[in-house]
Design an enzyme around this catalytic site. Structure first.
Site, PDB file in Angstrom:
ATOM      1  CE  LYS A  46       0.800   1.246   4.523  1.00 18.01           C
ATOM      2  NZ  LYS A  46       1.576   2.409   4.909  1.00 18.01           N
ATOM      3  CG  ASP A  69      -0.827   0.093   8.234  1.00 16.63           C
ATOM      4  OD1 ASP A  69      -1.657   0.903   8.683  1.00 16.63           O
ATOM      5  OD2 ASP A  69       0.339   0.389   7.929  1.00 16.63           O
TER       6      ASP A  69
END
Ligand code: C5P
Length: 297
Positions: free
Chosen positions: A10, A137
């Site tokens: 990401k 995350d």
């Protein structure tokens, strides 16, 4: 029998950080965008829990119970009263300690893979729950695409993405520890009033339209000054990428990977070449967004 799951890296196109909470975490407005660099996690039946890793950065990956992949297997097995017996192999392509959620990707991937291997049939909600226990995350690594993360980043709202974005990632010569970067954020902010983190509407609109120029104008990372303070050389990498024509350059998450938004594929290749030639980074890779979340292959 074995199961392989592919999980993306990401980049945070916005990372708005609030003041430290009593639990030490920070409230965030975290706009995650999954990018097409992937780790592949393969789990195979075994008598006990074992983690192995291959890839250029494999030597830096811990193979003990601090590895989020091992912790994911233990968490799922614990909930079902099973023994976490599996060989987890990580084929690592996401930079290690780079601010691209590589460790989180391995946690989400191992969870989905063990669920399939063991036939535990966890619901999406339960998988997301376990992911949130593993790290801030990790839920995003499961879902992919684009999402706004609030709370400590783990509460997700899916976001619309109306086009393809072209990125260049410059990998640094050493890693940065996420807790250390947050501590530096706290130190730099001492004595100042830190506003509530909120998502930028211009940024969300740019994502929804697939508008690279508008996204470039709206990206921001409140952890960037802290990452630069701990790793000042990153300023040179950012300058090289911008001079080579990047629409925007920023530190990815807590860093030290730097991310550059390019107009198109050809532009991205040119910027990557300039970064490699500059000697200000270890390597440079091109990748596109968005990318799907953890997927059994
Ligand atoms: O959640 P995760 O384990 O990935 O977080 C790693 C560290 O990053 C935490 O221990 C904390 O120091 C910092 N962190 C934070 N606020 C967040 C997320 C992470 O301070 N929202």
């Amino acid at each position: 029998m074995s199961v392989t799951v592919r999980v993306p890296a990401k980049v945070n196109v916005q990372l708005a950080v609030g003041g430290a909470r009593p639990d030490g975490f920070h409230d965030l407005a975290n706009v995650f965008l999954a990018v097409g660099l992937y780790d592949e996690i393969t789990v195979t039946e075994a008598d006990e829990l074992r983690v192995t890793c291959s890839g250029p950065d494999a030597a830096q990956v811990p193979l003990d119970l601090t590895n989020l992949a091992a912790r994911a297997a233990l968490a799922l097995a614990g909930r079902r009263g099973l023994e976490a017996a599996a060989h987890i192999h990580i084929a690592k392509d996401i930079p290690v300690a780079g601010g691209m959620a590589g460790g989180s990707a391995d946690g989400a991937g191992a969870l989905v893979a063990c669920d399939a291997l063991w036939g535990t049939r966890a619901s999406r909600e339960e998988l997301l729950d376990i992911c949130a226990e593993l790290g801030s995350d990790v839920p995003f690594s499961l879902v992919g695409g684009a999402a706004l993360g609030t709370g400590r980043g783990e509460r997700l709202t899916a976001l619309e993405v109306g086009g393809t974005f072209h990125w260049v990632f410059a990998m640094a010569g050493r890693g940065l520890s996420t807790p250390a970067v947050f501590r530096e954020f706290d130190r730099l902010g001492e004595g100042t009033r830190i506003p509530e983190p909120v998502a930028s509407q211009d940024l969300l609109d740019a994502l929804a339209k697939g508008d690279t120029a508008a996204l470039a104008a709206a990206v921001s990372n409140d952890l960037q000054p802290a990452a630069l303070s701990l790793f000042p050389e990153l300023a040179h990498t950012l300058a090289v990428g911008r001079a080579a024509g990047a629409q925007a350059g920023l530190v990815s998450g807590s860093g030290p990977t730097t991310a550059f938004l390019a107009r198109d594929r050809a532009d991205a290749e040119r910027i990557a070449e300039a970064l490699r030639a500059s000697g200000t980074c270890r390597s440079a890779r091109v990748a596109v967004s968005p990318a799907p979340g953890a997927t059994v292959v």
